[in-house]
Write a protein that holds these residues in place. Structure first.
Motif, PDB file in Angstrom:
ATOM      1  N   ARG A 217      29.896  63.535  37.933  1.00 49.94           N
ATOM      2  CA  ARG A 217      29.442  62.255  38.472  1.00 49.94           C
ATOM      3  C   ARG A 217      30.362  61.793  39.590  1.00 49.94           C
ATOM      4  O   ARG A 217      31.571  61.986  39.552  1.00 49.94           O
ATOM      5  N   ASP A 218      29.755  61.162  40.611  1.00 49.13           N
ATOM      6  CA  ASP A 218      30.522  60.628  41.734  1.00 49.13           C
ATOM      7  C   ASP A 218      31.233  59.332  41.363  1.00 49.13           C
ATOM      8  O   ASP A 218      32.288  59.025  41.905  1.00 49.13           O
ATOM      9  N   LEU A 219      30.633  58.570  40.448  1.00 49.27           N
ATOM     10  CA  LEU A 219      31.190  57.280  40.050  1.00 49.27           C
ATOM     11  C   LEU A 219      32.019  57.426  38.779  1.00 49.27           C
ATOM     12  O   LEU A 219      31.623  58.128  37.854  1.00 49.27           O
ATOM     13  N   VAL A 220      33.157  56.752  38.748  1.00 48.56           N
ATOM     14  CA  VAL A 220      33.946  56.709  37.521  1.00 48.56           C
ATOM     15  C   VAL A 220      33.433  55.549  36.678  1.00 48.56           C
ATOM     16  O   VAL A 220      32.690  54.691  37.147  1.00 48.56           O
ATOM     17  N   ARG A 221      33.825  55.511  35.424  1.00 48.86           N
ATOM     18  CA  ARG A 221      33.451  54.392  34.554  1.00 48.86           C
ATOM     19  C   ARG A 221      34.711  53.591  34.242  1.00 48.86           C
ATOM     20  O   ARG A 221      35.671  54.117  33.675  1.00 48.86           O
ATOM     21  N   ILE A 222      34.685  52.322  34.634  1.00 50.20           N
ATOM     22  CA  ILE A 222      35.838  51.449  34.428  1.00 50.20           C
ATOM     23  C   ILE A 222      35.822  50.940  32.991  1.00 50.20           C
ATOM     24  O   ILE A 222      34.841  50.333  32.542  1.00 50.20           O
ATOM     25  N   GLN A 223      36.900  51.205  32.273  1.00 53.39           N
ATOM     26  CA  GLN A 223      36.958  50.804  30.879  1.00 53.39           C
ATOM     27  C   GLN A 223      37.665  49.467  30.679  1.00 53.39           C
ATOM     28  O   GLN A 223      37.289  48.677  29.821  1.00 53.39           O
ATOM     29  N   GLN A 224      38.721  49.236  31.468  1.00 50.74           N
ATOM     30  CA  GLN A 224      39.526  48.032  31.270  1.00 50.74           C
ATOM     31  C   GLN A 224      40.180  47.644  32.583  1.00 50.74           C
ATOM     32  O   GLN A 224      40.505  48.505  33.409  1.00 50.74           O
ATOM     33  N   CYS A 225      40.399  46.351  32.776  1.00 45.83           N
ATOM     34  CA  CYS A 225      41.014  45.864  34.010  1.00 45.83           C
ATOM     35  C   CYS A 225      41.838  44.622  33.679  1.00 45.83           C
ATOM     36  O   CYS A 225      41.308  43.660  33.122  1.00 45.83           O
ATOM     37  N   GLU A 226      43.125  44.659  33.997  1.00 47.41           N
ATOM     38  CA  GLU A 226      44.017  43.528  33.708  1.00 47.41           C
ATOM     39  C   GLU A 226      44.597  43.001  35.014  1.00 47.41           C
ATOM     40  O   GLU A 226      45.031  43.774  35.868  1.00 47.41           O
ATOM     41  N   LEU A 227      44.606  41.698  35.165  1.00 41.05           N
ATOM     42  CA  LEU A 227      45.081  41.060  36.386  1.00 41.05           C
ATOM     43  C   LEU A 227      46.603  41.080  36.445  1.00 41.05           C
ATOM     44  O   LEU A 227      47.275  40.612  35.540  1.00 41.05           O
ATOM     45  N   LEU A 228      47.132  41.638  37.547  1.00 37.29           N
ATOM     46  CA  LEU A 228      48.572  41.631  37.782  1.00 37.29           C
ATOM     47  C   LEU A 228      48.973  40.487  38.701  1.00 37.29           C
ATOM     48  O   LEU A 228      50.042  39.897  38.545  1.00 37.29           O
ATOM     49  N   GLU A 229      48.124  40.186  39.654  1.00 37.54           N
ATOM     50  CA  GLU A 229      48.448  39.167  40.645  1.00 37.54           C
ATOM     51  C   GLU A 229      47.151  38.536  41.140  1.00 37.54           C
ATOM     52  O   GLU A 229      46.245  39.229  41.588  1.00 37.54           O
ATOM     53  N   SER A 230      47.089  37.218  41.042  1.00 35.14           N
ATOM     54  CA  SER A 230      45.885  36.498  41.447  1.00 35.14           C
ATOM     55  C   SER A 230      46.078  35.862  42.814  1.00 35.14           C
ATOM     56  O   SER A 230      47.151  35.359  43.133  1.00 35.14           O
ATOM     57  N   PHE A 231      45.021  35.895  43.626  1.00 39.77           N
ATOM     58  CA  PHE A 231      45.019  35.235  44.930  1.00 39.77           C
ATOM     59  C   PHE A 231      43.869  34.232  44.959  1.00 39.77           C
ATOM     60  O   PHE A 231      43.091  34.178  45.909  1.00 39.77           O
ATOM     61  N   HIS A 232      43.802  33.439  43.894  1.00 35.97           N
ATOM     62  CA  HIS A 232      42.649  32.562  43.689  1.00 35.97           C
ATOM     63  C   HIS A 232      42.479  31.559  44.819  1.00 35.97           C
ATOM     64  O   HIS A 232      41.350  31.274  45.242  1.00 35.97           O
ATOM     65  N   ARG A 233      43.588  30.992  45.320  1.00 40.73           N
ATOM     66  CA  ARG A 233      43.468  29.975  46.368  1.00 40.73           C
ATOM     67  C   ARG A 233      42.798  30.549  47.614  1.00 40.73           C
ATOM     68  O   ARG A 233      41.894  29.932  48.189  1.00 40.73           O
ATOM     69  N   ALA A 234      43.235  31.739  48.030  1.00 46.24           N
ATOM     70  CA  ALA A 234      42.641  32.364  49.215  1.00 46.24           C
ATOM     71  C   ALA A 234      41.219  32.825  48.945  1.00 46.24           C
ATOM     72  O   ALA A 234      40.344  32.714  49.809  1.00 46.24           O
ATOM     73  N   GLN A 235      40.957  33.335  47.743  1.00 52.15           N
ATOM     74  CA  GLN A 235      39.626  33.842  47.418  1.00 52.15           C
ATOM     75  C   GLN A 235      38.593  32.725  47.322  1.00 52.15           C
ATOM     76  O   GLN A 235      37.412  32.941  47.613  1.00 52.15           O
ATOM     77  N   SER A 236      39.028  31.531  46.929  1.00 53.82           N
ATOM     78  CA  SER A 236      38.087  30.430  46.717  1.00 53.82           C
ATOM     79  C   SER A 236      37.941  29.531  47.935  1.00 53.82           C
ATOM     80  O   SER A 236      37.068  28.660  47.954  1.00 53.82           O
ATOM     81  N   ASP A 237      38.769  29.706  48.960  1.00 56.70           N
ATOM     82  CA  ASP A 237      38.685  28.924  50.182  1.00 56.70           C
ATOM     83  C   ASP A 237      37.869  29.702  51.211  1.00 56.70           C
ATOM     84  O   ASP A 237      38.199  30.836  51.541  1.00 56.70           O
ATOM     85  N   TYR A 238      36.797  29.079  51.748  1.00 57.04           N
ATOM     86  CA  TYR A 238      35.905  29.834  52.650  1.00 57.04           C
ATOM     87  C   TYR A 238      36.644  30.381  53.866  1.00 57.04           C
ATOM     88  O   TYR A 238      36.483  31.547  54.232  1.00 57.04           O
ATOM     89  N   GLY A 239      37.458  29.522  54.500  1.00 57.43           N
ATOM     90  CA  GLY A 239      38.170  29.964  55.693  1.00 57.43           C
ATOM     91  C   GLY A 239      39.079  31.149  55.421  1.00 57.43           C
ATOM     92  O   GLY A 239      39.070  32.143  56.151  1.00 57.43           O
ATOM     93  N   LEU A 240      39.866  31.065  54.351  1.00 57.33           N
ATOM     94  CA  LEU A 240      40.787  32.156  54.017  1.00 57.33           C
ATOM     95  C   LEU A 240      40.022  33.394  53.551  1.00 57.33           C
ATOM     96  O   LEU A 240      40.431  34.531  53.827  1.00 57.33           O
ATOM     97  N   SER A 241      38.916  33.178  52.841  1.00 60.18           N
ATOM     98  CA  SER A 241      38.159  34.323  52.310  1.00 60.18           C
ATOM     99  C   SER A 241      37.526  35.156  53.425  1.00 60.18           C
ATOM    100  O   SER A 241      37.269  36.349  53.238  1.00 60.18           O
ATOM    101  N   THR A 242      37.270  34.541  54.594  1.00 64.32           N
ATOM    102  CA  THR A 242      36.735  35.336  55.705  1.00 64.32           C
ATOM    103  C   THR A 242      37.783  36.351  56.183  1.00 64.32           C
ATOM    104  O   THR A 242      37.449  37.487  56.519  1.00 64.32           O
ATOM    105  N   GLY A 243      39.057  35.923  56.219  1.00 68.21           N
ATOM    106  CA  GLY A 243      40.125  36.858  56.575  1.00 68.21           C
ATOM    107  C   GLY A 243      40.253  37.970  55.551  1.00 68.21           C
ATOM    108  O   GLY A 243      40.416  39.140  55.910  1.00 68.21           O
ATOM    109  N   LEU A 244      40.173  37.625  54.266  1.00 70.96           N
ATOM    110  CA  LEU A 244      40.237  38.641  53.211  1.00 70.96           C
ATOM    111  C   LEU A 244      39.063  39.617  53.322  1.00 70.96           C
ATOM    112  O   LEU A 244      39.226  40.822  53.075  1.00 70.96           O
ATOM    113  N   ALA A 245      37.896  39.101  53.692  1.00 78.02           N
ATOM    114  CA  ALA A 245      36.711  39.961  53.814  1.00 78.02           C
ATOM    115  C   ALA A 245      36.891  41.000  54.909  1.00 78.02           C
ATOM    116  O   ALA A 245      36.480  42.155  54.764  1.00 78.02           O
TER     117      ALA A 245
END
Length: 273
Positions: A95-123
């Protein structure tokens, strides 16, 4: 009517049996673990997500996060764009796709991800990484660059300087950075005069060789490029001239588009922020 209902029930039962066999096969295979950065996610079916991520030890991969679109799911906010995570996945040869079993957050960038202006740069950062990174090719330098740029967008509450830095270093790491002190056609020194660039050219041109529609790349932009080459982004506390930052960013975008032979779709959103 009854026959159609029976066919639907049989079809759903077969799908459930196939999914159960797949899960049993995945459980019998050892999961691989990697530090990762989430690049993009896409809806898949009614409940799942297709996730593109850059693993520090695996390179860029795409995998299925089962149930990630449900209201209650085990992934939480770990699959947000450019989140820094620890990820476990199962890879199957057929298979070309792997199956993700678990994912744990090491570092959050919530402020940038939730702000439209900043999220355009992240995009834009996300799209560039997705565009230039080959699948399953480990690139620790790009991993560190992605993490550094995202951290600085969050810390500065601005994407201008981090995005210019990221684009410049993407070009440099890709081996696409042209000489910035002379014309790519006649080799004349630019000196204190601006060079000119476009997505249709791999280098800078002088005023005599420039073509209609090319954009300027001035002396201050060249000096900023030298600064970027010698200093880490988190060491650049002095605000650079806005015009130089814009010129270096736009030139780097042009070289990325030239070598990848595709336009950056998220680039236009920067003009609205």
């Amino acid at each position: 009517m009854i026959r159609n209902l029976i066919r639907v029930c049989v079809h759903l039962q077969q799908r459930a049996q196939t999914a159960n066999r797949s899960r049993r096969a995945d459980k019998s295979m050892p999961a691989r673990e990697t530090e990762a950065i989430i690049l993009k996610t896409f809806p898949l079916g009614e409940a799942d997500r297709l996730v593109s991520f850059l693993g520090r030890t695996s390179g860029r991969l795409r995998g299925v996060a089962s149930g990630a679109r449900r209201t209650k799911n085990r992934y939480g906010s770990t699959l947000e764009v450019l989140s820094h995570v620890q990820l476990w996945y199962v890879e199957r040869e057929t298979r070309d796709l792997v199956r993700i079993q678990q994912c744990e957050l090491l570092e959050s960038f919530h402020r940038a991800q939730s702000d439209y202006g900043l999220s355009t740069g992240l995009a834009v950062i996300s799209e560039i990484a997705e565009r230039v990174l080959p699948e399953q090719e480990v690139s620790d330098s790009m991993f560190r660059l992605l993490l550094l740029a995202t951290r600085e967008v969050e810390r500065r509450s601005s994407w201008q300087l981090p995005l210019a830095y990221f684009a410049f270093w993407t070009v440099r790491l890709g081996g696409w950075l042209p000489p910035l002190d002379r014309c790519a056609i006649c080799a004349a020194s630019l000196g204190d005069h601006p060079g000119y660039h476009s997505p249709q050219s791999a280098g800078l041109l002088c005023a005599n060789c420039r073509k209609p529609g090319m954009r300027p790349f001035g002396k201050h932009a060249r000096e900023l490029a030298e600064l970027f080459a010698g200093r880490k982004l988190d060491q650049l506390e002095t605000a650079a001239e806005d015009r130089a930052v814009t010129e270096l960013r736009e030139a780097s975008f042009g070289w990325i588009e030239f070598h990848s032979e595709r336009n950056l779709r998220t680039r236009e959103f920067l003009e609205t922020t």
